[in-house]
Scaffold this motif. Sequence first.
Motif, PDB file in Angstrom:
ATOM      1  N   GLY A 199      10.670  11.981-120.007  1.00 46.23           N
ATOM      2  CA  GLY A 199      10.490  13.133-120.881  1.00 46.23           C
ATOM      3  C   GLY A 199      10.137  12.743-122.305  1.00 46.23           C
ATOM      4  N   VAL A 200      10.791  11.716-122.818  1.00 44.51           N
ATOM      5  CA  VAL A 200      10.479  11.262-124.182  1.00 44.51           C
ATOM      6  C   VAL A 200       9.072  10.660-124.239  1.00 44.51           C
ATOM      7  N   ALA A 201       8.692   9.911-123.192  1.00 45.98           N
ATOM      8  CA  ALA A 201       7.326   9.355-123.158  1.00 45.98           C
ATOM      9  C   ALA A 201       6.292  10.473-123.109  1.00 45.98           C
ATOM     10  N   GLY A 202       6.522  11.469-122.259  1.00 41.49           N
ATOM     11  CA  GLY A 202       5.615  12.617-122.227  1.00 41.49           C
ATOM     12  C   GLY A 202       5.696  13.432-123.502  1.00 41.49           C
ATOM     13  N   GLY A 203       6.891  13.485-124.129  1.00 43.07           N
ATOM     14  CA  GLY A 203       7.085  14.226-125.367  1.00 43.07           C
ATOM     15  C   GLY A 203       6.303  13.642-126.532  1.00 43.07           C
ATOM     16  N   LEU A 204       6.100  12.332-126.538  1.00 46.22           N
ATOM     17  CA  LEU A 204       5.267  11.720-127.581  1.00 46.22           C
ATOM     18  C   LEU A 204       3.841  12.251-127.499  1.00 46.22           C
ATOM     19  N   PHE A 205       3.318  12.325-126.281  1.00 46.82           N
ATOM     20  CA  PHE A 205       1.980  12.898-126.108  1.00 46.82           C
ATOM     21  C   PHE A 205       1.983  14.369-126.493  1.00 46.82           C
ATOM     22  N   VAL A 225      10.843  15.707-134.177  1.00 42.55           N
ATOM     23  CA  VAL A 225      12.160  15.352-133.628  1.00 42.55           C
ATOM     24  C   VAL A 225      12.597  16.371-132.580  1.00 42.55           C
ATOM     25  N   MET A 226      12.425  17.651-132.875  1.00 43.63           N
ATOM     26  CA  MET A 226      12.830  18.683-131.921  1.00 43.63           C
ATOM     27  C   MET A 226      11.976  18.656-130.659  1.00 43.63           C
TER      28      MET A 226
END
Length: 190
Positions: free
Chosen positions: A21-27, A55-56
């Motif tokens: 999720g964090v990896a996809g969230g960066l994109f 951040v959110m």
Amino acid sequence: MSEYTPQVNLVSRTGAGVVGGVAGGLFLALALQIMGHIKPYAQLVGETDASTAWVMTLVVAGAGGGLFGAFLGKFIRGQIIPAVGVGLVYGMITWVLLALVVLPIRGDGAFLGIADAGGIFVLGVYVIFGVATSIVYAIFGPRRRHYYRRRREYGFVMAMPSVSRRRRKSRRSHHDDDVDIDVDVEIDND
């Protein structure tokens, strides 16, 4: 050290989902920043700064990835093609829940307003976010390790999945002069 992780282990599926999720969230954060639709994430906590929005976005993406791993991760198990399909559906569901429902409630957009949510382009960004999350999960998530043993059948050797890791020994007959032992051998393919 063994690579074996049971597929029913909720904690490892959730942890791998957070990473995905964090990896996809960066994109997702980068694409939303470029398109100008990242502001509603900052409005979740009553702010308007871009750094707060980033951040959110990562917090929401990590939490969503954790839910993804907990509930959908068992359907992927290290396979890329099913991960893409599950990620497409997950991305669309995320777009509906976040961009059309949650973010407009806390921000200044219209509830279920597709135009305020960014339209088809933002839907595409969320779909790519879902696919990226699921592919990262499939690559780095927990998987089951299989152990194989040799089996003789009809004159040739077959590799069969083993039910357990223990070596099985069977003894046929014991005579004073003649001892015959049949042993199944386990092959560990790393």
